[in-house]
Write an enzyme that holds these catalytic residues in place. Structure first.
Site, short mmCIF file in Angstrom:
data_model
loop_
_atom_site.label_atom_id
_atom_site.label_comp_id
_atom_site.label_asym_id
_atom_site.label_seq_id
_atom_site.Cartn_x
_atom_site.Cartn_y
_atom_site.Cartn_z
CG HIS A 1 50.67 -71.91 2.56
ND1 HIS A 1 51.68 -71.83 3.49
CD2 HIS A 1 50.00 -70.74 2.64
CE1 HIS A 1 51.63 -70.66 4.12
NE2 HIS A 1 50.60 -69.98 3.61
NE ARG B 1 53.19 -68.55 8.15
CZ ARG B 1 52.51 -67.87 7.21
NH1 ARG B 1 51.32 -68.31 6.82
NH2 ARG B 1 53.02 -66.78 6.67
CG ASP C 1 45.81 -73.25 2.78
OD1 ASP C 1 45.91 -73.93 1.73
OD2 ASP C 1 46.17 -72.06 2.86
C1 GLV Z 1 50.50 -66.44 3.70
O1 GLV Z 1 50.49 -67.43 4.37
C2 GLV Z 1 50.93 -65.17 4.16
O2 GLV Z 1 51.49 -65.07 5.26
O3 GLV Z 1 50.73 -64.19 3.44
#
Ligand code: GLV
Length: 354
Positions: free
Chosen positions: A319, A271, A295
């Site tokens: 992401h 994150r 990402d």
């Molecule tokens: C993606 O970032 C997820 O949390 O599945």
């Protein structure tokens, strides 16, 4: 939008309501669980909800996130909520949903968008999607790490734009994995899967840090448990895989980057908020670290004029760590299955312990 957003399931239900069986259908409708689905999801996953026969579905059938005001209206009176990581599920939303809400199923492994304390207080159960995305996320981490360490974005641009003069001994040189030390921040399912993929590249040593030692997982890759500052000091590559919690918010900051090697490669596929982005920018522009591959960012999407985008030694992806067709489909199906189990008061396939 709302009408366009109505799922075929609801239209089918409405159709039945005006048929000769109107009375019986209406009675059955009263027993259906009201479910809000906050985004267009793979057909298979929507069909699972429709075919269950227990859901009355309200659907925000769009590729784009539902506006907050629509979401607050839409969830009113819902028994179940199918959401994504883009929806903040906080006190305001839970109040708007009202006391019937008994299950939230998020199509994500991350749960930092959920106010767990508020959710727990209300006795709401939460489903999420671990495991099914581990391999895809680990693969993407490998791709991002190699692209960053071996300067692939710069190289592609040079080849395409005329910068490729001749073979030059030290041109576009990056850093290799052979004989390297890799530091893993957060040795869970994904951290382990990344290490398993890195091992055949000749990594000499794995270090890891976490809330506590995880000897069983660590044994699989002969990883050594070290404090965060030792990991920063000794690693040639640092890859972040911890969940975002109050404890990990801003974990990778000025202090952390200042301890890293000047040649080190920093990767984050967890994150964005685990990293202090201003501190990372400083570290990248002052030569404190070699390069970074991200990402995830704060915010998402990262504005195109953000200074990080101007850096050659920073690779930024939108992401996409779990973005394979099979994985996203599996995540969507698991989210539907978790939701249905919650509505039926049955054990979920993957329930977040609260
Ligand atoms: C993606 O970032 C997820 O949390 O599945």
């Amino acid at each position: 939008m709302w009408l366009r957003g109505l799922s075929r399931g609801i239209l089918t239900e409405l159709g039945r309501a005006v048929s000769s069986e109107a009375g019986r259908t209406m009675q059955r409708n009263q027993q259906l669980a009201s479910v809000y689905v906050s985004r267009r999801i793979p057909q298979e996953a929507l069909r699972l909800l429709q075919d269950s026969g227990i859901c009355d579905i309200k659907h925000w059938d769009s590729e784009d996130p539902v506006p907050r005001t629509e979401l607050l209206k839409g969830v009113a009176g819902a028994d179940g909520l199918y959401c994504l990581l883009t929806e903040k599920i906080d006190k305001e939303l839970l109040d708007a949903a009202g006391p019937k809400l008994k299950v939230i199923s998020t199509m994500s492994v991350g749960f930092d968008h959920l106010s767990l304390e508020e959710i727990k207080k209300r006795g709401i159960r939460v489903g999420y999607t671990p495991d099914v995305l581990t391999n895809a996320t680990a693969e993407l981490t490998m791709a991002l790490l190699l692209a960053t360490a071996r300067r692939l974005m710069e190289a592609v641009a040079e080849a395409k734009n005329g910068g490729w003069g001749t073979w030059k001994p030290m041109w576009l040189c990056g850093y290799g994995l052979s004989d390297s030390t890799v530091g893993i921040v957060g040795l869970g399912r994904i951290g382990l899967a990344v290490a398993q993929r890195l091992k055949p590249f000749g990594v000499k040593k794995f270090l890891y840090t976490d809330f506590e030692p995880k000897p069983e997982i660590a044994a699989e890759i002969q990883a050594e448990y070290v404090p965060l500052d030792k990991l920063a000091e000794q690693s040639d590559f640092v890859t972040v895989h911890c969940a975002l919690t109050p404890e990990t918010n801003g974990l990778c900051n000025k202090d952390f980057f200042s301890k890293m090697k000047r040649t080190a490669v920093f990767i984050n596929t967890s994150r964005g908020a685990v990293v202090n982005q201003d501190d990372l920018y400083q570290a990248l522009t002052t030569g404190q670290i070699g390069s970074a591959g991200l990402d995830v960012t704060v915010p998402e999407p990262l504005p195109t004029d953000h200074p990080l985008f101007a850096l050659k030694n920073c690779v930024i992806l939108p992401h996409i760590a779990s973005a394979t067709v099979a994985t996203r489909t599996a995540m969507a199906l698991l989210t539907s299955n978790n939701l249905l189990a919650g509505l039926k008061n049955e054990p979920m396939l993957k329930e977040l312990p609260l």
